[in-house]
Design an enzyme around this catalytic site. Structure first.
Site, PDB file in Angstrom:
ATOM      1  N   ASP A 120       0.850  -1.197   0.000  1.00  0.00           N
ATOM      2  CA  ASP A 120       0.000   0.000   0.000  1.00  0.00           C
ATOM      3  C   ASP A 120       0.886   1.247   0.000  1.00  0.00           C
ATOM      4  O   ASP A 120       2.080   1.181   0.334  1.00  0.00           O
ATOM      5  CB  ASP A 120      -0.956   0.017   1.208  1.00  0.00           C
ATOM      6  CG  ASP A 120      -0.232  -0.005   2.551  1.00  0.00           C
ATOM      7  OD1 ASP A 120       0.802  -0.697   2.663  1.00  0.00           O
ATOM      8  OD2 ASP A 120      -0.688   0.685   3.487  1.00  0.00           O
ATOM      9  N   GLU A 148       0.115  -0.808   5.938  1.00  0.00           N
ATOM     10  CA  GLU A 148       1.213  -0.253   6.728  1.00  0.00           C
ATOM     11  C   GLU A 148       1.067   1.246   6.860  1.00  0.00           C
ATOM     12  O   GLU A 148       1.379   1.827   7.892  1.00  0.00           O
ATOM     13  CB  GLU A 148       2.562  -0.588   6.086  1.00  0.00           C
ATOM     14  CG  GLU A 148       3.753  -0.491   7.042  1.00  0.00           C
ATOM     15  CD  GLU A 148       4.325   0.913   7.179  1.00  0.00           C
ATOM     16  OE1 GLU A 148       5.000   1.184   8.176  1.00  0.00           O
ATOM     17  OE2 GLU A 148       4.082   1.752   6.294  1.00  0.00           O
TER      18      GLU A 148
HETATM   19 ZN   LIG Z   1       6.862   2.272   4.152  1.00  0.00          ZN
END
Ligand SMILES: [Zn+2]
Length: 395
Positions: free
Chosen positions: A74, A140
């Site tokens: 992501d 994340e």
């Molecule tokens: Zn990163």
């Protein structure tokens, strides 16, 4: 045919996987890894109040040594598109660089370790006496709730036992080979509410102004230093980040002040010890603060800490640290600094399962407009990961 990290990175960059969207990035990785013999799974994790997030776990081989490459597919949002010279998801290559959101943070890193692992597996015929996994989260850059934490737990429940992990986050400040991260500081936030009595500024004896106490509390939070640092860690540092009364009227004494703070702390501290130290500092400051008009008693206050899952940790494992440092030196000619600087990362979760270090690209353009990676850095990072794999499974 060796796998080209630039081509892989470019294909990944063209997937608009802004957290929590998968954007085709994990599907692309699955299509890359599965034909080479990796068993690929894409578990989706959910939690009330947060978006569902797709993740990827790919593994190949069997044996006692199990190396994990960890990362995220992501990316943070691109922001204003008109400010980008090259479209954030266009995959443009210009001037020896590949442009796009996630180029260094961290699709480039994922591409480099995927290419290295694919080459290694193909050249050894899949018989290298151990196991390699790729652990890729889609969460994340977001709340980090339906990502690495759950993926690690999911893998453990399926019997996966990791020996060592390398996180491919961008760790180098200026040039590839600058820095390996061997730990991270912890992070703890909190709030202090100083409770006074609201009133008319012309009748201060009928009010109790908490702002008379706030400066002493702020000073006590930040000084003296919490520690002097260690060989591997900077000194722990607390910053007061906000002082709010919510009062805009100049003829009103505010009822309360809220002070917010965050401390980045090293491994000399547990969260519990910090709670105690901060509570003691606030208590002493309130007790010794100047008396307010007509108010001899100490001010009432509340101290609250946010829950934290970011505790300080330091990795000592020589197989990982020396092996990676040797690989970096073999490719770049430079011995990397071992550091614990910077913010938190998913390594804080992985360290509960196995020794973990972080090494990736140069972070200079991460989260910026026109994020980009030098093409040669992608090739050299792949070579570093590959050199590590050769050493790791030979030893
Ligand atoms: Zn990163």
């Amino acid at each position: 045919m060796p796998h080209d990290p630039v081509a892989i990175a470019r294909d990944l960059l063209m997937c608009p996987s802004v957290t929590p969207a998968e954007g085709g990035a994990l599907a692309f990785l699955e299509g890359l890894l599965e034909p080479a013999g990796f068993v690929v799974e894409r578990p989706v994790f959910s939690e009330a109040g947060t978006p569902d997030v797709e993740n990827l776990f790919a593994g190949i081989g069997a044996g006692n040594r199990h190396l994990v490459f960890a990362g995220h597919a992501d990316v943070v949002p691109p922001g204003r598109l008109d400010l980008w010279t090259h479209g954030p998801f266009a995959g443009d290559i210009a001037d020896g660089r590949l442009y796009g959101r996630g180029a260094v943070d961290m699709k480039g890193g994922v591409a480099a370790f995927a290419a290295a692992a694919l080459d290694f597996v193909e050249e050894t015929g899949g018989d290298f006496g151990g196991r390699i996994s790729l652990l890729i989260t889609g969460d994340e850059e977001g709340p980090s709730i339906n990502g690495t934490v759950k993926l690690l737990d999911w893998a453990a429940q399926r019997g996966e036992r990791f020996s060592h992990a390398i996180v491919g986050e961008p760790t180098n400040p200026a040039a590839l080979g600058d820095m390996v991260k061997v730990g991270r500081r912890g992070s703890l936030s909190g709030f202090i509410k100083l409770r006074g009595v609201q009133g008319h500024v012309a009748y201060p004896h009928l009010a109790d102004n908490p702002l008379r106490v706030a400066p002493a509390v702020i000073a006590a939070l930040m000084d003296p230093p919490f520690d002097a640092g260690t060989e591997r860690f900077q000194p722990s540092n607390l910053e007061v980040t906000s002082v709010e009364t919510g009062n805009r009227a100049t003829n009103v004494v505010p009822a309360e002040v809220e002070i917010a703070f965050n401390i980045r702390f090293n491994d000399l501290w547990t969260v519990e010890a910090l709670h105690q130290e901060i509570a003691a500092r606030v208590g002493r400051a309130v007790q010794s603060a100047p008396l307010r008009t007509g108010r001899p008693a100490p001010l009432a206050y509340e101290l609250a800490f946010e829950p934290t899952n970011a505790v300080a940790f330091l990795t000592h494992d020589a197989t990982l640290i020396d092996g990676l440092s040797d690989a970096v030196e073999a490719v770049t000619g430079r011995r990397p600094e071992l550091s614990t600087t910077g913010g938190t990362s998913d390594a804080r979760f992985i360290k509960n399962y196995c020794p973990v270090v972080e090494f990736g690209l140069v972070g200079e353009t991460m989260h910026k407009i026109d994020e980009n990676v030098v093409l040669d850095d992608l090739h050299r990072l792949k070579a570093i990961y590959r050199a590590f794999l050769d050493r790791y499974f030979a030893g």
